[in-house]
Design a protein around this motif. Structure first.
Motif, PDB file in Angstrom:
ATOM      1  N   TRP A   1       6.917  -5.426  -9.896  1.00 54.97           N
ATOM      2  CA  TRP A   1       6.458  -5.060 -11.238  1.00 54.97           C
ATOM      3  C   TRP A   1       5.212  -5.864 -11.610  1.00 54.97           C
ATOM      4  O   TRP A   1       4.219  -5.315 -12.080  1.00 54.97           O
ATOM      5  N   PHE A   2       5.258  -7.172 -11.396  1.00 55.92           N
ATOM      6  CA  PHE A   2       4.105  -8.030 -11.687  1.00 55.92           C
ATOM      7  C   PHE A   2       2.893  -7.600 -10.876  1.00 55.92           C
ATOM      8  O   PHE A   2       1.768  -7.554 -11.395  1.00 55.92           O
ATOM      9  N   MET A   3       3.108  -7.298  -9.593  1.00 56.72           N
ATOM     10  CA  MET A   3       1.986  -6.913  -8.742  1.00 56.72           C
ATOM     11  C   MET A   3       1.322  -5.636  -9.254  1.00 56.72           C
ATOM     12  O   MET A   3       0.096  -5.521  -9.271  1.00 56.72           O
ATOM     13  N   PHE A   4       2.129  -4.667  -9.687  1.00 55.71           N
ATOM     14  CA  PHE A   4       1.559  -3.434 -10.217  1.00 55.71           C
ATOM     15  C   PHE A   4       0.821  -3.699 -11.525  1.00 55.71           C
ATOM     16  O   PHE A   4      -0.224  -3.104 -11.786  1.00 55.71           O
ATOM     17  N   ALA A   5       1.353  -4.618 -12.349  1.00 58.11           N
ATOM     18  CA  ALA A   5       0.736  -4.893 -13.649  1.00 58.11           C
ATOM     19  C   ALA A   5      -0.534  -5.717 -13.520  1.00 58.11           C
ATOM     20  O   ALA A   5      -1.496  -5.502 -14.260  1.00 58.11           O
ATOM     21  N   GLY A   6      -0.562  -6.678 -12.578  1.00 55.56           N
ATOM     22  CA  GLY A   6      -1.671  -7.609 -12.518  1.00 55.56           C
ATOM     23  C   GLY A   6      -2.696  -7.342 -11.438  1.00 55.56           C
ATOM     24  O   GLY A   6      -3.826  -7.822 -11.525  1.00 55.56           O
ATOM     25  N   HIS A   7      -2.314  -6.596 -10.411  1.00 57.22           N
ATOM     26  CA  HIS A   7      -3.232  -6.332  -9.304  1.00 57.22           C
ATOM     27  C   HIS A   7      -3.883  -4.962  -9.416  1.00 57.22           C
ATOM     28  O   HIS A   7      -5.097  -4.818  -9.260  1.00 57.22           O
ATOM     29  N   HIS A   8      -3.071  -3.957  -9.710  1.00 56.39           N
ATOM     30  CA  HIS A   8      -3.524  -2.572  -9.732  1.00 56.39           C
ATOM     31  C   HIS A   8      -4.743  -2.399 -10.639  1.00 56.39           C
ATOM     32  O   HIS A   8      -5.773  -1.851 -10.239  1.00 56.39           O
ATOM     33  N   THR A   9      -4.605  -2.882 -11.881  1.00 55.58           N
ATOM     34  CA  THR A   9      -5.689  -2.695 -12.844  1.00 55.58           C
ATOM     35  C   THR A   9      -6.885  -3.577 -12.522  1.00 55.58           C
ATOM     36  O   THR A   9      -8.034  -3.176 -12.752  1.00 55.58           O
TER      37      THR A   9
ATOM     38  N   HIS B   1       0.832  -1.210   0.000  1.00 52.01           N
ATOM     39  CA  HIS B   1       0.000   0.000   0.000  1.00 52.01           C
ATOM     40  C   HIS B   1       0.861   1.251   0.000  1.00 52.01           C
ATOM     41  O   HIS B   1       0.569   2.228  -0.701  1.00 52.01           O
ATOM     42  N   ASP B   2       1.947   1.241   0.776  1.00 49.93           N
ATOM     43  CA  ASP B   2       2.833   2.403   0.815  1.00 49.93           C
ATOM     44  C   ASP B   2       3.489   2.652  -0.542  1.00 49.93           C
ATOM     45  O   ASP B   2       3.728   3.813  -0.919  1.00 49.93           O
ATOM     46  N   LEU B   3       3.793   1.585  -1.282  1.00 47.56           N
ATOM     47  CA  LEU B   3       4.328   1.760  -2.634  1.00 47.56           C
ATOM     48  C   LEU B   3       3.281   2.400  -3.542  1.00 47.56           C
ATOM     49  O   LEU B   3       3.578   3.333  -4.295  1.00 47.56           O
ATOM     50  N   GLU B   4       2.061   1.886  -3.478  1.00 46.74           N
ATOM     51  CA  GLU B   4       0.996   2.403  -4.338  1.00 46.74           C
ATOM     52  C   GLU B   4       0.729   3.885  -4.096  1.00 46.74           C
ATOM     53  O   GLU B   4       0.513   4.648  -5.042  1.00 46.74           O
ATOM     54  N   MET B   5       0.712   4.290  -2.830  1.00 46.55           N
ATOM     55  CA  MET B   5       0.341   5.658  -2.493  1.00 46.55           C
ATOM     56  C   MET B   5       1.358   6.679  -2.991  1.00 46.55           C
ATOM     57  O   MET B   5       1.055   7.872  -3.098  1.00 46.55           O
ATOM     58  N   ALA B   6       2.569   6.238  -3.292  1.00 48.45           N
ATOM     59  CA  ALA B   6       3.600   7.159  -3.770  1.00 48.45           C
ATOM     60  C   ALA B   6       3.578   7.325  -5.283  1.00 48.45           C
ATOM     61  O   ALA B   6       4.409   8.044  -5.835  1.00 48.45           O
ATOM     62  N   VAL B   7       2.620   6.670  -5.960  1.00 49.16           N
ATOM     63  CA  VAL B   7       2.529   6.740  -7.416  1.00 49.16           C
ATOM     64  C   VAL B   7       1.273   7.521  -7.776  1.00 49.16           C
ATOM     65  O   VAL B   7       0.155   7.023  -7.642  1.00 49.16           O
ATOM     66  N   ASP B   8       1.428   8.757  -8.213  1.00 49.52           N
ATOM     67  CA  ASP B   8       0.278   9.576  -8.573  1.00 49.52           C
ATOM     68  C   ASP B   8       0.672  10.555  -9.668  1.00 49.52           C
ATOM     69  O   ASP B   8       1.834  10.584 -10.091  1.00 49.52           O
ATOM     70  N   PRO B   9      -0.259  11.352 -10.189  1.00 44.52           N
ATOM     71  CA  PRO B   9       0.060  12.228 -11.323  1.00 44.52           C
ATOM     72  C   PRO B   9       1.192  13.208 -11.069  1.00 44.52           C
ATOM     73  O   PRO B   9       1.889  13.600 -12.004  1.00 44.52           O
ATOM     74  N   GLU B  10       1.382  13.606  -9.814  1.00 43.48           N
ATOM     75  CA  GLU B  10       2.432  14.587  -9.523  1.00 43.48           C
ATOM     76  C   GLU B  10       3.814  14.042  -9.845  1.00 43.48           C
ATOM     77  O   GLU B  10       4.749  14.788 -10.122  1.00 43.48           O
ATOM     78  N   GLY B  11       3.963  12.714  -9.817  1.00 46.31           N
ATOM     79  CA  GLY B  11       5.260  12.111 -10.072  1.00 46.31           C
ATOM     80  C   GLY B  11       5.760  12.320 -11.486  1.00 46.31           C
ATOM     81  O   GLY B  11       6.958  12.213 -11.743  1.00 46.31           O
ATOM     82  N   LEU B  12       4.852  12.610 -12.443  1.00 44.14           N
ATOM     83  CA  LEU B  12       5.293  12.845 -13.810  1.00 44.14           C
ATOM     84  C   LEU B  12       6.202  14.059 -13.898  1.00 44.14           C
ATOM     85  O   LEU B  12       7.090  14.122 -14.752  1.00 44.14           O
ATOM     86  N   ALA B  13       5.990  15.038 -13.030  1.00 45.58           N
ATOM     87  CA  ALA B  13       6.811  16.248 -13.054  1.00 45.58           C
ATOM     88  C   ALA B  13       8.005  16.139 -12.120  1.00 45.58           C
ATOM     89  O   ALA B  13       9.090  16.633 -12.419  1.00 45.58           O
TER      90      ALA B  13
END
Length: 453
Positions: free
Chosen positions: A261-269, A180-192
């Motif tokens: 990487w797998f968890m983000f690809a297969g769980h997130h969506t 969860h802590d990994l997920e919360m650090a990934v948001d639109p602001e990170g693009l900049a």
């Protein structure tokens, strides 16, 4: 149309969207929710528009021709890795966007090999068992926040297929919290700015280090089991067996990164799309009845959903495709411009970003008739650059097949046992974007009732 097919020597700057704020440009509006902002960009400027993300010039390209130009451009010109550097602390140095291109390509092949058809056949009954266990103790009726329930379920299914039954059986609250802590650090602001989060970035780094330790312990346990003659067929074993082209095996650090990487690809969506799937079923009870009738016809009295039977449910498949059209989990797909990029009469200079948006693309009437209407019976465009729920080109989401397997299996069981109704007015359920993945309104509550059979 790419640079090679452009004829004129006069290049135009992409039109700038209105509403820029001195100093930060369009950054705040974009970060509040990129989906409506990008729709505004297209409505105002058309096929090509540009905006300012706190100094990072970004160009949105919309339409099949524009998408093709982006996806066919070489990495040396439009770089996914450079655009997604904010994912490097999540996956780890040397993994995907943090790896040299030649290594990243080999890692992609390793991931893809672990998700080919023969392995998906092995994963299907694992997902099915998790779903059966999940609904086994549900009451006859009730109300739940199904976003939270689906997030919990898909974390279990992904972990079981990825790490094996014993790890899944002993999956701790610590593992869930770290992820969860990994997920919360990934948001639109990170693009900049990948490191603009402060405390959240610190928690991300602590979580990633601890996950590396836990997965490293798992590597040692698995190797000891292999030495005793035990055999395994999960994704984790695939990583232990995999080698690069020169025969070098993955290091423990690389295995940990591939797991994340797998968890983000297969769980997130999967969790987000399952939530929208249920909302749209409840919004359209007549369509839900048709899908349920199909399930009953295919499965009969059987309580088992096989990999083959999932391939015999065209109405369920069409419903899911339409959910992914209107609620594509990936709102933005971004590339860093490494050398000047020409599209038609426009010059997009090196140093900025180009962006494709499935959210905007899937709402274009030129490609999708009456695009704001939910219609699983619609005809989809033939070309590969109009319907983009998982991106396109060489960087298309590697976990899309696994995500679809999970969702189809979940609903094949769920709709055989329960019916669903919205708890709130239909307009309550809308796209929000607390991270880079769209999700329905928070909370996403629906009522359920056990079917009389």
């Amino acid at each position: 149309m790419s640079e090679a097919s452009a004829q004129t020597t006069v290049r135009l700057a992409p039109p700038l969207v209105s509403g820029a704020v001195p100093g930060t440009g369009h950054y705040e509006e974009f970060c509040r929710n990129p989906a409506p902002f990008l729709m505004r960009c297209h409505a105002e400027c058309g096929e090509v528009s540009s905006f300012d993300l706190a100094g990072l010039q970004t160009t949105l390209l919309v339409g099949e021709e524009a998408h093709e130009a982006v996806y066919r451009a070489p990495d040396s010109q439009l770089s996914a890795a450079q655009a997604y550097q904010f994912m490097v602390p999540v996956f780890g140095q040397g993994i995907q966007y943090g790896a040299p291109p030649v290594i990243e390509r080999q890692q992609l092949k390793i991931q893809a090999a672990g998700l080919r058809h023969d392995r998906m056949v092995l994963y299907a009954p694992i997902v099915a068992q998790e779903v059966r266990d999940w609904i086994a103790d549900w009451p006859d009726e009730g109300e739940e926040d199904f976003y939270e329930k689906f997030t919990e379920l898909t974390l279990k299914t992904s972990t079981h297929c990825l790490m094996g039954a014993d790890f899944r059986a002993n999956m701790s609250d610590e593992f869930r919290g770290l992820y969860h802590d990994l997920e919360m650090a990934v948001d639109p602001e990170g693009l900049a700015d990948p490191d603009q989060h402060g405390v959240m970035a610190e928690r991300r780094d602590i979580a990633r280090a601890r996950l590396g330790e836990l997965i490293g312990e798992r590597v040692a346990q698995r190797r000891a089991a292999l030495a005793r003659g035990e055999t395994f067929h999960d994704m984790f074993q695939h990583y232990l067996d995999a080698t690069y082209a020169d025969g070098t095996p993955l290091s423990d650090h690389e295995i940990a990164g591939m797991v994340v990487w797998f968890m983000f690809a297969g769980h997130h969506t999967s969790g987000n799309t399952s939530s929208w799937m249920l909302v749209e079923l409840a919004r359209h009870p007549d369509l839900m009845a048709e899908v349920v009738a199909e399930l009953d016809g295919v499965l009969g009295d059987s309580e088992e959903v096989s990999f083959q039977s999932l391939r015999e449910m065209p109405l369920l498949e069409a419903f899911l495709e339409e959910v992914l059209r209107l609620h594509a989990p990936l709102v933005t797909l971004t590339r860093r411009v490494m050398t000047d990029f020409h599209y038609k009469d426009y010059l997009i200079p090196a140093g900025g970003n180009v962006m494709v948006s499935p959210y905007v693309a899937h709402r274009q009437p030129e490609a999708f008739a009456d695009p704001l209407t939910f219609n699983p019976g619609r005809t989809f465009p033939d070309g590969p650059f109009a319907y983009l729920p998982f991106g396109g080109g060489r960087h298309k989401c590697v976990g899309n097949a696994f995500a679809l397997l999970q969702i189809r299996t979940i609903f094949a069981y769920l709709l055989r046992k329960f019916t669903f109704e919205l708890s709130e007015p239909p307009e309550y359920y809308r796209d929000i974007m607390p991270s880079l993945i769209l999700r329905p309104s928070d909370p996403c509550r629906l009522r359920f009732r056990r079917r009389a059979r």
